[in-house]
Design an enzyme around this catalytic site. Sequence first.
Site, PDB file in Angstrom:
ATOM      1  N   GLU A   1       0.263  -6.396  -0.554  1.00 58.07           N
ATOM      2  CA  GLU A   1       1.191  -7.506  -0.754  1.00 58.07           C
ATOM      3  C   GLU A   1       1.392  -8.180   0.601  1.00 58.07           C
ATOM      4  O   GLU A   1       1.798  -7.530   1.560  1.00 58.07           O
ATOM      5  CB  GLU A   1       2.543  -7.011  -1.271  1.00 58.07           C
ATOM      6  CG  GLU A   1       2.566  -6.652  -2.739  1.00 58.07           C
ATOM      7  CD  GLU A   1       3.944  -6.207  -3.215  1.00 58.07           C
ATOM      8  OE1 GLU A   1       4.348  -6.609  -4.307  1.00 58.07           O
ATOM      9  OE2 GLU A   1       4.622  -5.435  -2.500  1.00 58.07           O
TER      10      GLU A   1
ATOM     11  N   ASN B   1       7.084  -3.383  -6.669  1.00 61.21           N
ATOM     12  CA  ASN B   1       8.226  -2.465  -6.817  1.00 61.21           C
ATOM     13  C   ASN B   1       9.380  -3.091  -7.610  1.00 61.21           C
ATOM     14  O   ASN B   1      10.148  -2.392  -8.251  1.00 61.21           O
ATOM     15  CB  ASN B   1       8.708  -1.983  -5.449  1.00 61.21           C
ATOM     16  CG  ASN B   1       7.745  -0.980  -4.852  1.00 61.21           C
ATOM     17  OD1 ASN B   1       6.948  -0.373  -5.561  1.00 61.21           O
ATOM     18  ND2 ASN B   1       7.783  -0.812  -3.539  1.00 61.21           N
TER      19      ASN B   1
END
Length: 282
Positions: A152, A190
């Site tokens: 990411e 997440n």
Amino acid sequence: MSITTVGIIGAGTMGNGIAQACAVKGIKVVMVDISEAAVQKGLATVSGSLDRLKKKEKITQADKDAALACIQTSTSYDDLKAAQLVIEAATENYELKLKILKQVDGIVGPDVIIASNTSSISITKLAAATSRADKFIGMHFFNPVPMMALVEIIRGLQTSDATHDAVKAMAVALGKSPITVKNAPGFVVNRILVPMINEAFFVLAEGLATPEDIDAGMKLGCNQPIGPLALADMVGLDVCLAVMDVYLQEFGDSKYRACPLLREMVAAGRLGRKTGRGVYSY
């Protein structure tokens, strides 16, 4: 910008994994930690990981030797001066990261990009601790780093396009598949994953199914390699709880309320694999 040397702060699980990912592609690495024992332990982990790849005939002895030759270990931030990119991979602690970033910012040249491997802390907030907010970025690798394709790339409010493009190109050069994310609690993966784990605890608490059947349902019905409860045990129930609490605090939305059963199990010290017992016993 051509990145030929990468500085890595932290020789733990994530740090040594990032070091290995760079070294196997012939990129020079300076891996720094607070003690000689810590950096040597990190180097031994890389060596062991490369041995497993050699056993599976994915690499040769010559490949292993070449990769290890790319890694320089150090206990001094001064050795990071050779790097064009420095990746901070220290423990997930805001004060600690702040202290490290301020130090590194004062040592490396003005053109050096600084990245954090944080999985939850605001990139904008961390960037503000440096004198180069435009050259600061999030580079969130996933564990185990040598195996996982995703990175990411998180843009802080002031991250420049040039910094983003250089880091994205670097991730591609490592054989990774980067995704670009705006700065927000939990970023993308997440943000979706941990609330799903939390929901699995609500399902368990309501007695809708056994842990085994909940995990089997998600594996077979959603093609997940591991069920959410088994994954929680692997991640650590305390980590899952801490992340949910951050979301509740940052977003102020009750949908991020941690399941009382998750909180209860953490209070009991049942944190998952690391304590021998979580949802399951190990």
